[in-house]
Design a protein around this motif. Sequence first.
Motif, mmCIF file in Angstrom:
data_model
loop_
_atom_site.group_PDB
_atom_site.id
_atom_site.type_symbol
_atom_site.label_atom_id
_atom_site.label_comp_id
_atom_site.label_asym_id
_atom_site.label_seq_id
_atom_site.Cartn_x
_atom_site.Cartn_y
_atom_site.Cartn_z
ATOM 1 N N THR A 70 0.829 -1.202 0.000
ATOM 2 C CA THR A 70 0.000 0.000 0.000
ATOM 3 C C THR A 70 0.863 1.251 0.000
ATOM 4 O O THR A 70 1.978 1.264 0.541
ATOM 5 N N LYS A 71 0.343 2.305 -0.620
ATOM 6 C CA LYS A 71 1.055 3.576 -0.693
ATOM 7 C C LYS A 71 0.184 4.734 -0.200
ATOM 8 O O LYS A 71 0.591 5.882 -0.289
ATOM 9 N N LYS B 130 -3.709 3.327 7.507
ATOM 10 C CA LYS B 130 -3.137 2.791 6.260
ATOM 11 C C LYS B 130 -4.237 2.103 5.460
ATOM 12 O O LYS B 130 -5.006 1.321 6.014
ATOM 13 N N VAL C 253 -2.421 6.622 2.739
ATOM 14 C CA VAL C 253 -2.826 6.785 4.132
ATOM 15 C C VAL C 253 -4.040 7.710 4.150
ATOM 16 O O VAL C 253 -4.047 8.765 3.504
ATOM 17 N N GLU D 93 -0.754 10.121 -0.626
ATOM 18 C CA GLU D 93 -0.072 9.052 -1.355
ATOM 19 C C GLU D 93 1.431 9.166 -1.131
ATOM 20 O O GLU D 93 2.019 10.246 -1.265
ATOM 21 N N MET D 94 2.054 8.052 -0.792
ATOM 22 C CA MET D 94 3.468 8.017 -0.454
ATOM 23 C C MET D 94 4.331 7.968 -1.712
ATOM 24 O O MET D 94 3.977 7.318 -2.703
ATOM 25 N N THR E 148 3.244 6.708 7.865
ATOM 26 C CA THR E 148 2.020 6.836 8.656
ATOM 27 C C THR E 148 2.295 7.521 9.992
ATOM 28 O O THR E 148 1.529 8.384 10.438
ATOM 29 N N ILE F 207 6.125 2.667 4.541
ATOM 30 C CA ILE F 207 4.738 3.021 4.832
ATOM 31 C C ILE F 207 4.484 3.217 6.330
ATOM 32 O O ILE F 207 3.715 4.091 6.733
#
Length: 263
Positions: free
Chosen positions: A40-41, A127, A43, A92-93, A103, A99
């Motif tokens: 995942t990217k 997340k 939050v 978006e990271m 967060t 991650i």
Amino acid sequence: MIAYFAKHPTAANVIMFAILLLGVLSLPQLQRDTFPVTPTKNVEIRVSYPGASPQEVAQEICEPLEEALDSLSGISELQCDARENIAIANAEMSSGENIDSFTTDIQQQINSISVFPDRVEQISVTKLNRTATIASIAITGNMSAYDLYLYAQEVKQRFKNHPSIAQVSLKGFSSQEIEIRVSDWLLKQYDISISDLSRLVEQQSISLPAGLLTNQLEQANVRFDQKNTSEQAFKDSIIKSSEGGTQLLLGDIAIIQRRIYPS
């Protein structure tokens, strides 16, 4: 290479069979998934602001939130959706970032915002993990919608107790409602109008912020929470009381039932 295999066709066949054999042997170990697992990217930040319009949410929540997160490195894109009573932001990271650290940094930045209105209640930073649907199960039976809902909740809980199952969702039911029915003649007998009855019920089923308590070490939100969520709580609501201490409860004049209708 081509000239070698032209002169030695047996070698080419041996290599071809070796490649096929390696493929067959590795086939059971290949990961098979309907939706491939990808890290995942994103939050999500949710800020609850009861009683606020979308315009107020945009000005008093989204703008300070965006200003606080603009100084944070590692964000490739930030969006904030202002809705009635709530703001939902998605960060978006950037590629190459961690991650969990991402967060934590966002949570610290949100906690440092001191200009949020006093009516802001709940702030969550989550997340957005991706999940894949494995199976769908239909439940039916010769019972009422409420009994079917309770049984479906039991089945859901049994699935959630399994260590290999991460998430279980229940669909097919509309929102639960508590129905209050009062006859006309009872209202006239006790000299109560339907608008007065509605107002009395609302006044005894509320959940509102009541301020903030602070000291040198910490601060705490104070909330008046008397939200009725069960039939018995509504039945115990006081409609009228006399000087002698006699009380007329909602349960004395009304039929109160919880209803769930299939969607």
